[in-house]
Scaffold this active site. Sequence first.
Site, PDB file in Angstrom:
ATOM      1  CD  GLU A 174      -2.470  -1.229   2.762  1.00 58.34           C
ATOM      2  OE1 GLU A 174      -2.689  -0.147   3.344  1.00 58.34           O
ATOM      3  OE2 GLU A 174      -2.771  -2.333   3.244  1.00 58.34           O
ATOM      4  CG  ASP A 415      -6.234  -7.401   7.817  1.00 58.62           C
ATOM      5  OD1 ASP A 415      -5.304  -7.134   7.033  1.00 58.62           O
ATOM      6  OD2 ASP A 415      -6.935  -6.527   8.355  1.00 58.62           O
ATOM      7  CD  GLU A 464      -5.806  -3.380   2.494  1.00 61.93           C
ATOM      8  OE1 GLU A 464      -6.068  -2.254   2.958  1.00 61.93           O
ATOM      9  OE2 GLU A 464      -5.333  -4.295   3.191  1.00 61.93           O
ATOM     10  CD  GLU A 470      -6.861  -0.021   5.450  1.00 57.45           C
ATOM     11  OE1 GLU A 470      -7.735  -0.865   5.639  1.00 57.45           O
ATOM     12  OE2 GLU A 470      -5.641  -0.234   5.604  1.00 57.45           O
TER      13      GLU A 470
END
Length: 664
Positions: A174, A415, A464, A470
Amino acid sequence: MKKLTFNLMFAALAVGGVNAKEYQLASPDGLLKAVVNAGDKLTYEVTFGGDTVIAPSALGMTLSNGLEIGARPKVKGVTRRSVDEMVASPFYRADSVRDNYNELTLNLGKGWSVEFRAYDDGVAYRFVSKDKKPFNVVSETAEYVIPQDADVAVPYVKGGTPGDFMSQLGADFENHYTEAKISQLDNGRLVFLPMSVGLPEGVRLTFTEVNRESYPGMFLNPAASATTFKGVFAPYPKKVQPGGYIPNQLVVAEREEYLAKVDGPRSFPWRVAVVTKADKDLAASDLTYLLAEPSRLSDTSWIRPGKVAWDWWNNWNIDGVDFESGVNNDTYKHYIDFASENGIEYVILDDGWSDLSNADLFKVVPAINLPMLIDYASEKNVGLILWAGYYPFERDMERVCKHYSDMGIKGFKIDFMNRDDQLITDFNYRAAETAARHHLLLDLHGSHNLAGLNRTYPNVLNAEGVFGLEQMKWAPESVDQVKYDVMVPFLRQVAGPLDYTQGAMLNGSQGNYHPSNSEPMSQGTRCRQLALYVVFDSPLNMLCDSPSNYRREQECTDFIAEIPTTWDDTRVLDGKMGEYIVTARRKGSTWYVGGITDRNARDITIDLAALGLAPGGHTATLYRDGVNAHRRGRDYRRETLTVNPSAPFKVHLAPGGGFALRID
């Protein structure tokens, strides 16, 4: 479309020396050409319209049994094949996609071969081994030599020490994109995929990979003082131990001197170069899906994509009720009621429903009566999905899946994998297979992109690997999420569907946004959030905001609730990376068109004739930015109008804005 294949064995063409041999492969339209050279080492180069887009670049593998695949290759035979067929693609952006390519396979001897495929929008290669004896892959050579110092868009790995690649391998995948010349990149940092190179005349070269099964993912590193990217791979974990978040992760304490264990015949990941003339063609590319292994599930009738009322982003923050909201039965019954009232298929119980202190998925916290909530949701035609940390899910996968499937749970959001070595990529496939046997959906959060896993196991709907909404719970205003959003369709989304989690009802225009954990907001306008449900691929799509906020904004909630998450047709009508995009999607006879822009206001003109609409007027509903949306992001207008495919459709987008159009 009829499938056409053929095979041809032929002698190699010798050029440039006694040992050098070249093998050429062209795309079906003839514009893309790959030249594979089997000289002192195995290399390939790619041209597009006669111009070099990848200069000669090496590929190979070094094995623990002493073989060096690609070093002084001796080609034992050559096979060619052409394919042109329609591939069914349920739970995707279209109900079927055209698979049209030419293929070249070089038999390298000793049970090894290398396969090249040329599509009209890209070239891919992979190694294949028929060796039945176990061995380890010690290293892999994967190079991309760019013929000039071009502009690039790359996502750096966050964290770790510059120059120390091993410290950068615990990646969450990310980050925003860095745009620069190749020569300006930091050669002490790793880049994760996809990444893109801008070449002259608008040509774009985008690198990704497909079929990462039981093999480490590939990072790229810009070599010092050169326009070359080299593949870097996480070595096999020698020792892992619980750690990270509470601890839901397994962190690597020690690594082996090799990348992967191989127990028998297998194919290795596709190394993919997407080559497109226009940015909108890149956003429309289906190469990741087409190169993925076909579905291993004989029955997919139980798989139910849809939307999810999500608790974590809005911090369980509801109002106007006579109970204290939080991780408790009353709060989740409220979420279930909201989902049922709006036809939303699922509610997720995110972090907090089980014992976090011991990462125990079988120990439900006292405030939650899970059997009661499952029964309550079932009566209202709503399914429940559970959040799970990677470590507790991994250590008892079979029992976890059986127990909760038997109880009536519909899926898991897993996760905190936060790695992509062989152990993690193997976990993803095992989790997909185990979950499928128990009729469970999966959303791989805290993970790299899917790289085709969603075709092989269609119960894996999302991953993701994206700097999603988020981040707005804590990101400062200096983080330009508006710019990032108009990068995603041209980069991250090329590798498959994403768990971005859009749907914010609090919308901060530039200068008004601020991070908030309890009452978070998005950057950009309200209509931008609606448009993201059209622009982004996400078969399991979150509604990130609070039921209270959605009820106050029922007009927008109605649009989100009714929009499909899988499609019969998708067309990218226009776009430029980092600036804007307009995407149209069809379900049945209804079209949805969505567009977003960067920080610049923009007037968009859409050729509705490109949708193949029947002549005459069509009833449409438009959500567009209000006249003051540049000051107050929540300002929007909903209009019912008649559109005609013979007339261009025009709409104004505010800075950071968007629009959403439904055509019946």
